[in-house]
Design a protein around this motif. Sequence first.
Motif, PDB file in Angstrom:
ATOM      1  N   LEU A  32       0.540   0.221  -4.417  1.00  0.00           N
ATOM      2  CA  LEU A  32       1.863  -0.385  -4.501  1.00  0.00           C
ATOM      3  C   LEU A  32       2.331  -0.480  -5.940  1.00  0.00           C
ATOM      4  O   LEU A  32       1.531  -0.724  -6.848  1.00  0.00           O
ATOM      5  N   GLN A  33       3.623  -0.309  -6.131  1.00  0.00           N
ATOM      6  CA  GLN A  33       4.215  -0.464  -7.451  1.00  0.00           C
ATOM      7  C   GLN A  33       3.999  -1.900  -7.930  1.00  0.00           C
ATOM      8  O   GLN A  33       4.070  -2.849  -7.158  1.00  0.00           O
ATOM      9  N   SER A  35       4.463  -4.695 -11.555  1.00  0.00           N
ATOM     10  CA  SER A  35       5.280  -4.976 -12.732  1.00  0.00           C
ATOM     11  C   SER A  35       4.647  -4.375 -13.990  1.00  0.00           C
ATOM     12  O   SER A  35       3.430  -4.419 -14.168  1.00  0.00           O
ATOM     13  N   HIS A 101       7.751  -5.575   0.193  1.00  0.00           N
ATOM     14  CA  HIS A 101       8.059  -4.833  -1.033  1.00  0.00           C
ATOM     15  C   HIS A 101       9.195  -3.829  -0.865  1.00  0.00           C
ATOM     16  O   HIS A 101       9.170  -2.750  -1.476  1.00  0.00           O
ATOM     17  N   ALA A 104      10.677  -1.211  -3.569  1.00  0.00           N
ATOM     18  CA  ALA A 104       9.620  -0.785  -4.495  1.00  0.00           C
ATOM     19  C   ALA A 104       9.108   0.597  -4.057  1.00  0.00           C
ATOM     20  O   ALA A 104       9.463   1.104  -3.000  1.00  0.00           O
ATOM     21  N   TYR A 106       5.687   3.142  -3.342  1.00  0.00           N
ATOM     22  CA  TYR A 106       4.241   3.208  -3.157  1.00  0.00           C
ATOM     23  C   TYR A 106       3.819   4.605  -3.578  1.00  0.00           C
ATOM     24  O   TYR A 106       4.572   5.563  -3.435  1.00  0.00           O
ATOM     25  N   LEU A 119      10.147   5.607  -1.934  1.00  0.00           N
ATOM     26  CA  LEU A 119      10.755   4.292  -1.988  1.00  0.00           C
ATOM     27  C   LEU A 119      10.595   3.624  -0.626  1.00  0.00           C
ATOM     28  O   LEU A 119      10.781   4.261   0.410  1.00  0.00           O
TER      29      LEU A 119
END
Length: 161
Positions: A32-33, A35, A101, A104, A106, A119
């Motif tokens: 997962l994306q 920060s 999410h 975001a 993956y 996305l």
Amino acid sequence: MKWNTISRSVAALVICWFAAGCNEKATLRVFLQASDRLPEGHRKVVVIRNPPMNVTVNPLSELSEHDLVSAKAVKTPTSKQLVLQFDPHGQRAIETFTAEHRGALYVMTINAVPVAAPLIREVIRDGRLVVDVDVTDEELDKIVKGLSFAAKDAHMLDRIP
């Protein structure tokens, strides 16, 4: 006598390996994306080939080939897709991370090579990920074969009566 038995066993294993088509398991990871502001140990940067971009991800994967039930390829004149169906555990994980999410990315890696970074647009409830991949037909066939072999191997205990 002992060496003769060992050499016969090794020969039998080699013959079985070739008879099975020299199958090699592929590894699959879905990240997962995360920060960019997380500390170094809590993130890693993955370089995506097409479109070219760097994506910061959580270094712990959400899914692996152990959660996979099947893999297949869909080829059209304009695109190539990898269709992955996951087991109940993977299905729950996908539903959770797509619900939490949205918006975001993956990142999917196969054999530690990033192949897609879609996305998250909506919640996925059926445990199926469909991703466009930028690989040759030969590479796609090899990926599907490797993932299918890994999925079959991962769920071997499910077939024991």
